[in-house]
Scaffold this motif. Structure first.
Motif, PDB file in Angstrom:
ATOM      1  N   THR A  63       0.806  -1.218   0.000  1.00  0.00           N
ATOM      2  CA  THR A  63       0.000   0.000   0.000  1.00  0.00           C
ATOM      3  C   THR A  63       0.844   1.275   0.000  1.00  0.00           C
ATOM      4  O   THR A  63       0.295   2.377  -0.008  1.00  0.00           O
ATOM      5  CB  THR A  63      -0.925   0.004   1.232  1.00  0.00           C
ATOM      6  OG1 THR A  63      -0.123  -0.256   2.393  1.00  0.00           O
ATOM      7  CG2 THR A  63      -2.005  -1.056   1.104  1.00  0.00           C
ATOM      8  N   HIS A  64       2.174   1.130   0.009  1.00  0.00           N
ATOM      9  CA  HIS A  64       3.020   2.323  -0.062  1.00  0.00           C
ATOM     10  C   HIS A  64       3.158   2.803  -1.504  1.00  0.00           C
ATOM     11  O   HIS A  64       2.722   3.887  -1.845  1.00  0.00           O
ATOM     12  CB  HIS A  64       4.392   2.018   0.558  1.00  0.00           C
ATOM     13  CG  HIS A  64       5.348   3.165   0.461  1.00  0.00           C
ATOM     14  ND1 HIS A  64       6.596   3.049  -0.091  1.00  0.00           N
ATOM     15  CD2 HIS A  64       5.213   4.462   0.850  1.00  0.00           C
ATOM     16  CE1 HIS A  64       7.206   4.225  -0.036  1.00  0.00           C
ATOM     17  NE2 HIS A  64       6.386   5.099   0.537  1.00  0.00           N
ATOM     18  N   ALA A  65       3.742   1.970  -2.340  1.00  0.00           N
ATOM     19  CA  ALA A  65       3.960   2.389  -3.734  1.00  0.00           C
ATOM     20  C   ALA A  65       3.720   1.261  -4.725  1.00  0.00           C
ATOM     21  O   ALA A  65       4.182   1.331  -5.863  1.00  0.00           O
ATOM     22  CB  ALA A  65       5.372   2.955  -3.892  1.00  0.00           C
ATOM     23  N   LEU A 116       7.122  -8.812   4.331  1.00  0.00           N
ATOM     24  CA  LEU A 116       8.048  -7.698   4.130  1.00  0.00           C
ATOM     25  C   LEU A 116       7.920  -7.203   2.700  1.00  0.00           C
ATOM     26  O   LEU A 116       7.905  -8.001   1.759  1.00  0.00           O
ATOM     27  CB  LEU A 116       9.492  -8.161   4.382  1.00  0.00           C
ATOM     28  CG  LEU A 116      10.598  -7.193   3.952  1.00  0.00           C
ATOM     29  CD1 LEU A 116      10.599  -5.946   4.838  1.00  0.00           C
ATOM     30  CD2 LEU A 116      11.950  -7.889   3.986  1.00  0.00           C
ATOM     31  N   CYS A 117       7.849  -5.883   2.557  1.00  0.00           N
ATOM     32  CA  CYS A 117       7.910  -5.318   1.210  1.00  0.00           C
ATOM     33  C   CYS A 117       9.380  -5.051   0.892  1.00  0.00           C
ATOM     34  O   CYS A 117      10.064  -4.320   1.628  1.00  0.00           O
ATOM     35  CB  CYS A 117       7.113  -4.021   1.116  1.00  0.00           C
ATOM     36  SG  CYS A 117       7.246  -3.324  -0.553  1.00  0.00           S
ATOM     37  N   PRO A 118       9.877  -5.605  -0.211  1.00  0.00           N
ATOM     38  CA  PRO A 118      11.300  -5.472  -0.522  1.00  0.00           C
ATOM     39  C   PRO A 118      11.681  -4.089  -1.032  1.00  0.00           C
ATOM     40  O   PRO A 118      12.872  -3.772  -1.085  1.00  0.00           O
ATOM     41  CB  PRO A 118      11.525  -6.540  -1.612  1.00  0.00           C
ATOM     42  CG  PRO A 118      10.201  -6.644  -2.295  1.00  0.00           C
ATOM     43  CD  PRO A 118       9.166  -6.421  -1.209  1.00  0.00           C
ATOM     44  N   CYS A 119      10.719  -3.264  -1.370  1.00  0.00           N
ATOM     45  CA  CYS A 119      11.060  -1.972  -1.983  1.00  0.00           C
ATOM     46  C   CYS A 119      11.558  -0.949  -0.968  1.00  0.00           C
ATOM     47  O   CYS A 119      12.632  -0.364  -1.139  1.00  0.00           O
ATOM     48  CB  CYS A 119       9.869  -1.433  -2.762  1.00  0.00           C
ATOM     49  SG  CYS A 119       9.559  -2.393  -4.258  1.00  0.00           S
ATOM     50  N   HIS A 120      10.785  -0.713   0.097  1.00  0.00           N
ATOM     51  CA  HIS A 120      11.189   0.309   1.073  1.00  0.00           C
ATOM     52  C   HIS A 120      11.048  -0.179   2.506  1.00  0.00           C
ATOM     53  O   HIS A 120      11.084   0.611   3.431  1.00  0.00           O
ATOM     54  CB  HIS A 120      10.367   1.593   0.865  1.00  0.00           C
ATOM     55  CG  HIS A 120      10.294   2.041  -0.549  1.00  0.00           C
ATOM     56  ND1 HIS A 120       9.186   1.842  -1.338  1.00  0.00           N
ATOM     57  CD2 HIS A 120      11.226   2.640  -1.338  1.00  0.00           C
ATOM     58  CE1 HIS A 120       9.417   2.311  -2.573  1.00  0.00           C
ATOM     59  NE2 HIS A 120      10.644   2.789  -2.596  1.00  0.00           N
ATOM     60  N   GLY A 121      10.792  -1.456   2.683  1.00  0.00           N
ATOM     61  CA  GLY A 121      10.861  -2.040   4.018  1.00  0.00           C
ATOM     62  C   GLY A 121       9.592  -2.053   4.838  1.00  0.00           C
ATOM     63  O   GLY A 121       9.641  -2.365   6.039  1.00  0.00           O
TER      64      GLY A 121
HETATM   65 FE1  FES Z   1       6.312  -1.233  -0.261  1.00  0.00          FE
HETATM   66 FE2  FES Z   1       7.398   1.141  -0.570  1.00  0.00          FE
HETATM   67  S1  FES Z   1       6.321  -0.026  -2.031  1.00  0.00           S
HETATM   68  S2  FES Z   1       7.410  -0.092   1.199  1.00  0.00           S
END
Ligand code: FES
Length: 167
Positions: free
Chosen positions: A110-112, A127-132
Motif C-alpha cells: 500500500t506504499h507504492a 516484508l515489502c522489498p522496496c522500502h521495508g
Molecule cells: Fe512497499 Fe514502498 S512499495 S514499502
C-alpha cells in the motif's frame, strides 16, 4: 576415421538422449524445478511457486480445498493466487496463520505498489522489498513507510479447506 563438423560424439549423443528421456519421464515443469537452483520440487498441489489463477465465481465465494492446496493444512503454509473476482483481479496470499486461522491479504504493498514478499512463517510477517514496510499476517502495518494496511478478505476454515469471500 573421419569426423564431421558439428556431429555429436557417441558419448554426447547418449548423454543428451538420457537427459531428454529423463525430462520427458518427469514432465518438463517438474524437471525444471528439480534442475534449477537446487530447490526441492513442490509437494503435489498448489504451493507458493505456483501462482494459480482462479476463475470468477458469481457468488463471490472461493473454495480452496486441501486436496488442491495442501500447504493450507499446515500452520505457516501459504499459497499465492490470482482471483478473477467480480470487481477485478486480486493477487493474494492465503496463509494458514495458526490452527484455527487463515488470513488472506493482497500481495500489493500500500506504499507504492510493489509486490510484497511471501509470508515469513518465522517472523509471521510480510516484508515489502522496496522500502521495508512490514505487515502482519492479517495485513496490518507493523512498520512503515506505509501507514495503510493491506486489503484483506474474510476466510473461513473447515475440515476440507478454506472458503474466502472476495467481492
Ligand atoms: Fe512497499 Fe514502498 S512499495 S514499502
Amino acid at each position: 576415421m573421419s569426423r564431421c563438423t558439428g556431429c555429436l560424439s557417441r558419448r554426447t549423443f547418449l548423454e543428451r538422449s538420457l537427459f531428454s528421456a529423463t525430462k520427458l519421464a518427469l514432465g518438463a515443469p517438474a524437471f525444471a524445478l528439480l534442475s534449477s537452483c537446487g530447490q526441492q520440487p513442490l509437494a503435489s498441489g498448489k504451493g507458493l511457486s505456483d501462482v494459480t489463477t482462479v476463475a470468477t465465481n458469481s457468488n463471490n465465494l472461493y473454495t480452496f480445498n486441501f486436496t488442491d492446496y495442501p500447504l493450507l493444512q499446515s500452520v505457516g503454509g501459504s499459497v499465492h493466487v490470482t482471483v478473477n473476482a467480480t470487481s477485478g483481479n486480486k493477487d493474494l496470499y492465503i496463509t494458514r496463520v495458526d490452527t484455527n486461522t487463515v488470513d488472506t491479504v493482497s500481495t500489493i504493498c500500500t506504499h507504492a505498489g510493489c509486490t510484497i514478499n511471501p509470508y515469513d512463517s518465522t517472523t509471521r510477517e510480510y516484508l515489502c522489498p522496496c522500502h521495508g514496510s512490514i505487515f502482519s499476517a492479517d495485513g496490518n502495518v507493523i512498520n512503515g513507510p506505509t501507514t495503510t494496511p493491506l486489503p484483506s478478505y474474510p476466510a473461513t476454515l473447515s475440515t476440507t479447506g478454506v472458503q474466502i469471500t472476495i467481492t
